[in-house]
Design a protein around this motif. Sequence first.
Motif, PDB file in Angstrom:
ATOM      1  N   MET B   1       0.836  -1.212   0.000  1.00  0.00           N
ATOM      2  CA  MET B   1       0.000   0.000   0.000  1.00  0.00           C
ATOM      3  C   MET B   1       0.871   1.262   0.000  1.00  0.00           C
ATOM      4  O   MET B   1       1.978   1.262   0.487  1.00  0.00           O
ATOM      5  CB  MET B   1      -0.903   0.025   1.237  1.00  0.00           C
ATOM      6  CG  MET B   1      -1.951  -1.070   1.258  1.00  0.00           C
ATOM      7  SD  MET B   1      -3.197  -0.886  -0.041  1.00  0.00           S
ATOM      8  CE  MET B   1      -4.159   0.466   0.648  1.00  0.00           C
ATOM      9  N   SER B   2       0.333   2.313  -0.511  1.00  0.00           N
ATOM     10  CA  SER B   2       1.051   3.578  -0.544  1.00  0.00           C
ATOM     11  C   SER B   2       1.193   4.153   0.848  1.00  0.00           C
ATOM     12  O   SER B   2       0.357   3.956   1.714  1.00  0.00           O
ATOM     13  CB  SER B   2       0.275   4.566  -1.418  1.00  0.00           C
ATOM     14  OG  SER B   2       0.668   5.882  -1.148  1.00  0.00           O
ATOM     15  N   ALA B  12     -12.531   5.888  -1.305  1.00  0.00           N
ATOM     16  CA  ALA B  12     -12.025   6.569  -2.506  1.00  0.00           C
ATOM     17  C   ALA B  12     -10.863   5.779  -3.094  1.00  0.00           C
ATOM     18  O   ALA B  12      -9.942   5.393  -2.384  1.00  0.00           O
ATOM     19  CB  ALA B  12     -11.570   7.982  -2.159  1.00  0.00           C
ATOM     20  N   ARG B  13     -10.963   5.517  -4.365  1.00  0.00           N
ATOM     21  CA  ARG B  13      -9.842   4.910  -5.075  1.00  0.00           C
ATOM     22  C   ARG B  13     -10.010   5.186  -6.559  1.00  0.00           C
ATOM     23  O   ARG B  13     -11.114   5.503  -7.030  1.00  0.00           O
ATOM     24  CB  ARG B  13      -9.764   3.402  -4.809  1.00  0.00           C
ATOM     25  CG  ARG B  13     -10.958   2.615  -5.268  1.00  0.00           C
ATOM     26  CD  ARG B  13     -10.777   1.110  -4.999  1.00  0.00           C
ATOM     27  NE  ARG B  13     -12.031   0.398  -5.032  1.00  0.00           N
ATOM     28  CZ  ARG B  13     -12.679  -0.002  -6.138  1.00  0.00           C
ATOM     29  NH1 ARG B  13     -12.176   0.246  -7.332  1.00  0.00           N
ATOM     30  NH2 ARG B  13     -13.834  -0.630  -6.058  1.00  0.00           N
ATOM     31  N   ILE B  14      -8.920   5.051  -7.271  1.00  0.00           N
ATOM     32  CA  ILE B  14      -9.018   5.119  -8.724  1.00  0.00           C
ATOM     33  C   ILE B  14      -9.566   3.772  -9.168  1.00  0.00           C
ATOM     34  O   ILE B  14      -8.905   2.750  -9.018  1.00  0.00           O
ATOM     35  CB  ILE B  14      -7.655   5.437  -9.355  1.00  0.00           C
ATOM     36  CG1 ILE B  14      -7.200   6.832  -8.901  1.00  0.00           C
ATOM     37  CG2 ILE B  14      -7.721   5.341 -10.874  1.00  0.00           C
ATOM     38  CD1 ILE B  14      -5.770   7.154  -9.223  1.00  0.00           C
ATOM     39  N   LEU B  17      -8.705   3.314 -15.330  1.00  0.00           N
ATOM     40  CA  LEU B  17      -8.295   4.289 -16.338  1.00  0.00           C
ATOM     41  C   LEU B  17      -8.723   3.730 -17.676  1.00  0.00           C
ATOM     42  O   LEU B  17      -8.307   2.619 -18.046  1.00  0.00           O
ATOM     43  CB  LEU B  17      -6.770   4.470 -16.327  1.00  0.00           C
ATOM     44  CG  LEU B  17      -6.148   4.837 -14.984  1.00  0.00           C
ATOM     45  CD1 LEU B  17      -4.621   4.896 -15.126  1.00  0.00           C
ATOM     46  CD2 LEU B  17      -6.689   6.171 -14.496  1.00  0.00           C
ATOM     47  N   PRO B  55      -5.993  -5.708 -14.269  1.00  0.00           N
ATOM     48  CA  PRO B  55      -5.929  -5.255 -12.870  1.00  0.00           C
ATOM     49  C   PRO B  55      -4.542  -4.710 -12.520  1.00  0.00           C
ATOM     50  O   PRO B  55      -3.520  -5.278 -12.927  1.00  0.00           O
ATOM     51  CB  PRO B  55      -6.216  -6.529 -12.065  1.00  0.00           C
ATOM     52  CG  PRO B  55      -6.852  -7.477 -13.030  1.00  0.00           C
ATOM     53  CD  PRO B  55      -6.231  -7.159 -14.358  1.00  0.00           C
ATOM     54  N   VAL B  56      -4.529  -3.588 -11.793  1.00  0.00           N
ATOM     55  CA  VAL B  56      -3.287  -2.985 -11.306  1.00  0.00           C
ATOM     56  C   VAL B  56      -3.568  -2.560  -9.862  1.00  0.00           C
ATOM     57  O   VAL B  56      -4.166  -1.517  -9.615  1.00  0.00           O
ATOM     58  CB  VAL B  56      -2.878  -1.744 -12.125  1.00  0.00           C
ATOM     59  CG1 VAL B  56      -1.509  -1.238 -11.663  1.00  0.00           C
ATOM     60  CG2 VAL B  56      -2.868  -2.033 -13.619  1.00  0.00           C
ATOM     61  N   GLY B  57      -3.153  -3.387  -8.893  1.00  0.00           N
ATOM     62  CA  GLY B  57      -3.458  -3.097  -7.496  1.00  0.00           C
ATOM     63  C   GLY B  57      -4.959  -3.028  -7.300  1.00  0.00           C
ATOM     64  O   GLY B  57      -5.703  -3.895  -7.757  1.00  0.00           O
ATOM     65  N   GLU B  58      -5.410  -1.975  -6.625  1.00  0.00           N
ATOM     66  CA  GLU B  58      -6.847  -1.819  -6.365  1.00  0.00           C
ATOM     67  C   GLU B  58      -7.577  -1.191  -7.555  1.00  0.00           C
ATOM     68  O   GLU B  58      -8.780  -0.946  -7.484  1.00  0.00           O
ATOM     69  CB  GLU B  58      -7.061  -0.956  -5.115  1.00  0.00           C
ATOM     70  CG  GLU B  58      -6.615   0.476  -5.305  1.00  0.00           C
ATOM     71  CD  GLU B  58      -6.733   1.345  -4.052  1.00  0.00           C
ATOM     72  OE1 GLU B  58      -6.979   0.818  -2.960  1.00  0.00           O
ATOM     73  OE2 GLU B  58      -6.547   2.570  -4.199  1.00  0.00           O
ATOM     74  N   SER B  59      -6.841  -0.885  -8.608  1.00  0.00           N
ATOM     75  CA  SER B  59      -7.404  -0.242  -9.802  1.00  0.00           C
ATOM     76  C   SER B  59      -7.302  -1.196 -10.994  1.00  0.00           C
ATOM     77  O   SER B  59      -6.901  -2.337 -10.850  1.00  0.00           O
ATOM     78  CB  SER B  59      -6.625   1.043 -10.131  1.00  0.00           C
ATOM     79  OG  SER B  59      -6.578   1.906  -9.028  1.00  0.00           O
ATOM     80  N   ARG B  60      -7.670  -0.709 -12.145  1.00  0.00           N
ATOM     81  CA  ARG B  60      -7.431  -1.462 -13.357  1.00  0.00           C
ATOM     82  C   ARG B  60      -7.297  -0.505 -14.538  1.00  0.00           C
ATOM     83  O   ARG B  60      -7.830   0.609 -14.517  1.00  0.00           O
ATOM     84  CB  ARG B  60      -8.536  -2.485 -13.618  1.00  0.00           C
ATOM     85  CG  ARG B  60      -9.900  -1.908 -13.785  1.00  0.00           C
ATOM     86  CD  ARG B  60     -10.948  -3.027 -13.816  1.00  0.00           C
ATOM     87  NE  ARG B  60     -12.233  -2.532 -14.245  1.00  0.00           N
ATOM     88  CZ  ARG B  60     -13.156  -1.998 -13.437  1.00  0.00           C
ATOM     89  NH1 ARG B  60     -12.915  -1.882 -12.142  1.00  0.00           N
ATOM     90  NH2 ARG B  60     -14.291  -1.565 -13.906  1.00  0.00           N
ATOM     91  N   VAL B  61      -6.550  -0.985 -15.518  1.00  0.00           N
ATOM     92  CA  VAL B  61      -6.479  -0.295 -16.800  1.00  0.00           C
ATOM     93  C   VAL B  61      -7.483  -0.977 -17.715  1.00  0.00           C
ATOM     94  O   VAL B  61      -7.545  -2.210 -17.762  1.00  0.00           O
ATOM     95  CB  VAL B  61      -5.050  -0.379 -17.391  1.00  0.00           C
ATOM     96  CG1 VAL B  61      -5.036   0.045 -18.854  1.00  0.00           C
ATOM     97  CG2 VAL B  61      -4.082   0.462 -16.564  1.00  0.00           C
ATOM     98  N   LEU B  89     -13.191   7.472 -10.738  1.00  0.00           N
ATOM     99  CA  LEU B  89     -12.959   7.519  -9.299  1.00  0.00           C
ATOM    100  C   LEU B  89     -14.094   6.798  -8.591  1.00  0.00           C
ATOM    101  O   LEU B  89     -15.262   7.127  -8.794  1.00  0.00           O
ATOM    102  CB  LEU B  89     -12.953   8.970  -8.806  1.00  0.00           C
ATOM    103  CG  LEU B  89     -11.727   9.825  -9.014  1.00  0.00           C
ATOM    104  CD1 LEU B  89     -11.906  11.156  -8.291  1.00  0.00           C
ATOM    105  CD2 LEU B  89     -10.479   9.124  -8.513  1.00  0.00           C
TER     106      LEU B  89
END
Lengths: 142, 142
Positions: B1-2, B12-14, B17, B55-61, B89
Amino acid sequence: MSKYSDSSVKGARIDHLGIAVESIDAARGLYEALGLRVIHQETVEHEGVRTAMIPVGESRVELLEPLGPETTVGRFLSKRGAGLHHIALHVDDIQAAWAELQGRGVTIVSPAVQTGAGGHLYFFVHPKSAGGVLLEICQDPV
Amino acid sequence: MSKYSDSSVKGARIDHLGIAVESIDAARGLYEALGLRVIHQETVEHEGVRTAMIPVGESRVELLEPLGPETTVGRFLSKRGAGLHHIALHVDDIQAAWAELQGRGVTIVSPAVQTGAGGHLYFFVHPKSAGGVLLEICQDPV
């Protein structure tokens, strides 16, 4: 966490989205309306840019406001208008990523893996190799 | 995690994209070289687009390839070329986000909060209100 998290590789995450804006003060309101917060602002004189960092989950949005028209972000705004400047992907092993992309003939903008502020490592992939997106690959300080 | 995670707001998360590309098959190689994987592909006929989810971490492209030139993504490619189409978002309370943004005079593209595939909720903020970025606000199915 996303339902897709388990399918992703260890260490991979969207580190930040760099968004070029004319004015941080004008742009930040939208994020604040969503409950997000600017936690850090910084002027980087040698890059000609003022930045505002907005954490979003494990990622962050970085607003980029140019210090003048003859800067990297200033020229971007003149040419393209406000919008996404780059996407930064965090990886666990940036040297392996560099070697793998080089081996596949991906066009890398940076001459080598660079060391940035705070010791983090990064390099940039050219948009022509990344679906039209300027892609930063980065890793936390070792 | 960051290291910035604790400063972000709950939920809140991205989310993803959306990147418009001429060819998913040509674009996916870069991500695969970084160890990422396409876990799902789908053709959405009524939107005229083929999508690939990475999937990229908690986000995805999400790579977006148009089914033809006279589609939303096809026109985007003709006008702007390949690149970021939108940023999504995720928030925990999309109705509150809608009300807050409306109250602040933010330009919202969608006529109301929409229900999409799988029951997720979403609306779009106009780029002129979001630093030049087409911004999707979304929430998981309730």
